[in-house]
Design a protein around this motif. Structure first.
Motif, PDB file in Angstrom:
ATOM      1  N   ILE A  28      27.558  46.241  46.940  1.00 36.44           N
ATOM      2  CA  ILE A  28      27.890  46.607  45.566  1.00 36.44           C
ATOM      3  C   ILE A  28      26.885  46.072  44.564  1.00 36.44           C
ATOM      4  O   ILE A  28      26.898  46.478  43.399  1.00 36.44           O
ATOM      5  CB  ILE A  28      29.305  46.139  45.168  1.00 36.44           C
ATOM      6  N   PHE A  29      25.993  45.185  44.995  1.00 35.35           N
ATOM      7  CA  PHE A  29      25.021  44.585  44.080  1.00 35.35           C
ATOM      8  C   PHE A  29      23.756  45.428  43.920  1.00 35.35           C
ATOM      9  O   PHE A  29      22.893  45.075  43.133  1.00 35.35           O
ATOM     10  CB  PHE A  29      24.647  43.184  44.576  1.00 35.35           C
ATOM     11  N   GLY A  30      23.664  46.542  44.648  1.00 37.78           N
ATOM     12  CA  GLY A  30      22.489  47.394  44.552  1.00 37.78           C
ATOM     13  C   GLY A  30      21.498  47.105  45.663  1.00 37.78           C
ATOM     14  O   GLY A  30      21.803  46.415  46.645  1.00 37.78           O
ATOM     15  N   VAL A  31      20.298  47.639  45.506  1.00 38.46           N
ATOM     16  CA  VAL A  31      19.244  47.411  46.505  1.00 38.46           C
ATOM     17  C   VAL A  31      18.572  46.081  46.148  1.00 38.46           C
ATOM     18  O   VAL A  31      17.560  46.026  45.449  1.00 38.46           O
ATOM     19  CB  VAL A  31      18.240  48.569  46.545  1.00 38.46           C
ATOM     20  N   THR A  32      19.170  45.017  46.621  1.00 37.91           N
ATOM     21  CA  THR A  32      18.705  43.665  46.347  1.00 37.91           C
ATOM     22  C   THR A  32      17.606  43.263  47.317  1.00 37.91           C
ATOM     23  O   THR A  32      17.310  43.974  48.286  1.00 37.91           O
ATOM     24  CB  THR A  32      19.869  42.684  46.487  1.00 37.91           C
ATOM     25  N   GLU A  33      17.019  42.096  47.081  1.00 43.94           N
ATOM     26  CA  GLU A  33      16.021  41.579  48.016  1.00 43.94           C
ATOM     27  C   GLU A  33      16.643  41.350  49.389  1.00 43.94           C
ATOM     28  O   GLU A  33      15.980  41.513  50.413  1.00 43.94           O
ATOM     29  CB  GLU A  33      15.409  40.288  47.477  1.00 43.94           C
ATOM     30  N   TYR A  34      17.899  40.959  49.422  1.00 45.61           N
ATOM     31  CA  TYR A  34      18.588  40.794  50.712  1.00 45.61           C
ATOM     32  C   TYR A  34      18.603  42.102  51.490  1.00 45.61           C
ATOM     33  O   TYR A  34      18.281  42.132  52.683  1.00 45.61           O
ATOM     34  CB  TYR A  34      20.012  40.288  50.468  1.00 45.61           C
TER      35      TYR A  34
END
Length: 244
Positions: free
Chosen positions: A39-45
């Motif tokens: 849900i946080f988007g395309v993150t570095e993770y």
């Protein structure tokens, strides 16, 4: 391009162009995996996990499912949760399923992809991946959009998708923590009953003491041992069902 680099491309979808990041393996070709975000988007993770999969020999496509909402990326700390939940509430779920299915079809058409194409998602993405498998289950539902394999990490939408479980007959792997505040253990067992059985090739793994999003390295979520065990199991399962 090195294995740690990604190329941003676009996938034509209803209403516009879906941005997506393409990660190539060292060989430049291999089976395909569409990786779906939390849900946080395309993150570095998420990008890091895409690189991990590419290093294993997969051609990985990461669609930016929030593109209709400004393609936002939200902090994975406690203070980011309200914003992330707000984005999820604004999301057009049917459009997101269609976008993810279009990403599967687009990846399958790429010359770098040799062999089958799977879909793998975390949290929101795990439920979205399951929904794509259900929505494209019929032959000819959308050319090339039917994934060949599914990996779902604690799919947050699965409790609401159990009515579609009988449609998901492709090989699948599911990971759930047994200390999940969002999906109680009783519901996890209900999901397990729904997605297994009937001769389906389903692997369902649970992790004692692990909460929701346990693979995410944010201190808010991370469970190191569960993360390690689940990723090893994922690599082994993919090696069997999407062999490089």
């Amino acid at each position: 391009m090195s294995q740690n680099d990604a190329t941003t491309l676009t996938v034509p979808v209803t209403g516009g162009d879906l941005p997506a990041d393409l990660h190539l393996p060292p060989s430049g070709q291999g089976p395909g995996i569409v990786l779906l975000q939390e849900i946080f988007g395309v993150t570095e993770y998420i990008s890091g996990r895409a690189r991990d999969l590419a290093s294993q020999g997969y051609v990985v496509l990461v669609p930016h499912i929030y593109w209709r909402l400004g393609d936002q990326v939200v902090s994975e700390a406690q203070d980011g949760l309200p914003e992330a939940m707000g984005l999820l509430q604004r999301l057009d779920w049917d459009a997101a399923v269609g976008d993810a299915a279009a990403a599967v079809a687009a990846l399958r058409e790429r010359e770098e992809v040799q062999g089958p194409v799977g879909v793998l998602g975390f949290c929101f993405g795990g439920g979205l991946a399951f929904a794509v498998a259900a929505a494209t289950a019929d032959e000819g539902a959308q050319d090339g959009a039917r994934p060949d394999a599914l990996v779902s990490y604690y799919g947050s939408a699965l409790p609401d998708l159990l009515g579609q479980a009988s449609r998901v007959t492709l090989p699948s792997l599911h990971h759930f923590g047994l200390a999940d505040d969002y999906i109680p253990q009783a519901k996890v067992r209900e999901i397990e009953d729904a997605v297994t059985g009937g001769g389906r090739d389903t692997t369902f793994l649970t992790y004692a003491g692990a909460g929701h999003a346990f693979d995410n390295p944010s201190p808010l979520f991370h469970h190191a041992e569960a993360s390690k065990q689940a990723w090893v199991a994922t690599e082994q399962w993919l090696a069997e069902h999407l062999p490089v």
